[in-house]
Design an enzyme around this catalytic site. Structure first.
Site, PDB file in Angstrom:
ATOM      1  CE  LYS A   1      -3.893  -1.814   2.741  1.00  0.00           C
ATOM      2  NZ  LYS A   1      -4.971  -1.584   1.764  1.00  0.00           N
TER       3      LYS A   1
ATOM      4  NE  ARG B   1     -11.064  -9.761  -1.890  1.00  0.00           N
ATOM      5  CZ  ARG B   1     -11.405  -8.820  -2.765  1.00  0.00           C
ATOM      6  NH1 ARG B   1     -11.811  -9.168  -3.980  1.00  0.00           N
ATOM      7  NH2 ARG B   1     -11.351  -7.547  -2.450  1.00  0.00           N
TER       8      ARG B   1
END
Ligand code: BES
Ligand code: ZN
Ligand code: ZN
Length: 502
Positions: free
Chosen positions: A279, A353
């Site tokens: 990120k 996920r």
């Protein structure tokens, strides 16, 4: 803060401040505020006439009694329009007033049962809302600050009640409000805690502590057992970190049978750097809060254990760091989840996920849960869509999501149902595996939810994306800048309402 209900008259209160409520356009003054106004020779009414007090929701006006009442100050708390009052408005207004009075160094606060008997609000619910507002609104996270605080905490809040017959109901409300607010504030502590103080091992220790305190059953699955069980998603994400991953299962047993009525599953990424798909560094610190879902299901279960509904409930938390290193998961890698489905990694930053794939498989196949609700700070896309006001809800079962939305409404935690059209599934198709972990640029929150849906078979399931609502950028009502504790109170309401419906 100690909170109690005392028999008496607010006019005789000797506390540092007394709180009375005012509704927009209340003319003439009625009830408690009218009595206090008379004692102050009309000071409140003057301020209303001058337009300083309008009664807008969360408006707080402090008036000094200058010896006309035993209490030093009166806080006039706005509750908005009388016909539109809700318990959430009471919670927010009391929170705002208590936070302000705490900053003004009030150590004791007496209040009337704000909102009770108005717009259908019962006294028990009003007392619960006042308690929650006071405890949630004055929350601070000072654990790592060594300098002295600028103000002290409010020591005591008393709900002053002239009619003794009403006190038992108010005490029940206070008790319930306290245990729910405390569970929420402990969740906030865990989420605000930096990643070097809240590792997966710390999460597991917290689970053990909760299990001991509330007589819950706890299972901590370590890396070796994860391998045996085929938890490829959690193992894959944890590969880059020095911290061992943990898979936490807490169980509350409220009835004799072995069936599991509901599993609450929470994402427990204790730090999300993005991994190899790293990120940007700006605001990366916020990713210490990527375990908000995990903390919320654990503490919701602790509150549920105290309220003792006749249901069996489990909290399931896959927890790990997501870091880059020479051993880290790479884009292009393929992992096999616990239910045997293969997952192609497009971005290592779509890690939530992957770990939830195992946790949902576990809740479905191993625990055989009759219903599953998960909470996860899953996608920036959900935050873009709904901001920090509404949590996004995704489901394969309309009846269950309706219950979840209603539970959220009661808690004042807004939940907005999002679409799950089959057509979006196309975006998750992989050329080399059963599914890929990024579904392209459009509808990011939906494709993430559809990914999760692959791991619950036909179990009724709701996914709550709390990426926007897990953290608050500034103080707002009972929310304090930082972790919000969402959706602990929704979970508690949901399970209690399911128990009531039988
Ligand atoms: N933890 C983040 C989502 C997030 C973003 C939570 C902002 C709270 C605030 C999640 O793991 C993530 O990085 N998601 C990616 C998915 C993308 C790579 C498909 C995102 O939303 O950008
Ligand atoms: Zn991520
Ligand atoms: Zn994440």
């Amino acid at each position: 803060m100690e909170i109690k209900v005392i028999a008496g008259n607010i006019l005789e209160s000797k506390s540092n401040v007394i709180m009375v409520s005012y509704f927009e356009e209340m003319k003439p003054l009625e009830g408690d505020i009218s009595a206090v106004d008379k004692a102050l020779d009309g000071a409140i009414w003057q301020l209303i006439e001058k337009g300083e007090i309008k009664g807008k929701a969360c408006e707080v006006t402090v008036i000094y009694t200058l010896g006309k009442l035993p209490s030093m100050r009166v806080a006039v708390v706005g509750l908005g329009k009388k016909a539109e009052v809700t318990t959430d408005k009471v919670r927010n207004a009391v929170a705002t007033a208590c936070r302000l009075m705490q900053k003004k160094n009030a150590d004791t606060v007496d209040t009337v049962t704000q909102g009770a008997g108005i717009a259908g609000i019962g006294i028990e619910d009003a007392a619960q809302a006042i308690t929650e507002g006071a405890l949630l609104g004055t929350y601070t996270f000072r654990k790592h600050i060594t300098r002295e605080p600028e103000y002290k905490e409010i020591k005591q809040l008393s709900i002053v009640e002239p009619d003794k017959s009403r006190i038992p109901a108010q005490e029940r409300g206070c008790h319930k409000g306290r245990l729910i607010a405390e569970a929420t504030n402990i969740t906030r502590d865990m989420v605000n805690e930096p990643a070097n103080f809240m590792t997966p091992t710390d999460m597991a220790e917290m689970a053990k502590k909760l299990a001991q305190t509330y007589a819950l059953e706890v299972t901590i699955i370590d890396r070796e057992q994860m391998k045996e069980m085929g938890m490829g998603g959690l193992l894959g994400v944890s590969q880059g970190s020095q911290q061992p991953p943990k898979f936490i299962v807490l169980k509350y047993r409220g009835k004799d049978s072995d069936e599991l009525d509901i599993a609450l599953v929470g994402k427990g990424i204790t730090f999300d750097s993005g991994g190899i798909s790293i990120k940007p560094s700006e605001k990366m610190d916020e990713m210490k809060g990527d375990m908000a879902g995990g903390a919320s299901v654990m503490l919701a279960l602790s509150a549920i254990a105290q309220l003792k509904p006749k249901l069996n409930v489990a909290a399931v938390v896959p927890t790990t760091e997501n870091l880059p290193s020479g051993t880290a998961l790479k884009p292009g890698d393929i992992l096999t989840a616990m239910n045997g489905k293969t997952m192609e990694i497009i971005s290592t930053d779509a890690e939530g996920r992957l770990i939830l794939a195992d946790a949902l498989s576990y809740a479905t196949r191993k625990l055989k849960a009759k219903a599953i609700v998960d909470a996860a700070t899953l996608t920036g896309a959900c935050r873009v869509a709904l901001g920090d006001i509404c949590t996004g809800a995704f489901t394969n079962n309309q009846e269950l999501v309706d219950k979840v939305v209603a539970a959220g409404k009661e808690a004042g935690e807004c939940i907005w149902q999002m679409p799950m059209n089959e057509e979006y599934k196309e975006q998750n198709k992989s050329d080399v595996a059963d599914i890929k972990n990024v579904g392209g640029r459009g509808a990011g929150a939906i494709t993430a939810a559809l990914f999760l849906g692959e791991f619950v078979d036909s179990t009724p399931w709701v996914h709550l994306d709390i990426a926007g609502t897990g953290m608050a950028e500034k103080d707002r009502g009972y929310l304090v800048k930082g972790a919000t504790g969402v959706p602990v109170r929704t979970f508690v309401n949901l399970v209690m309402s399911m128990a009531k419906q039988g």
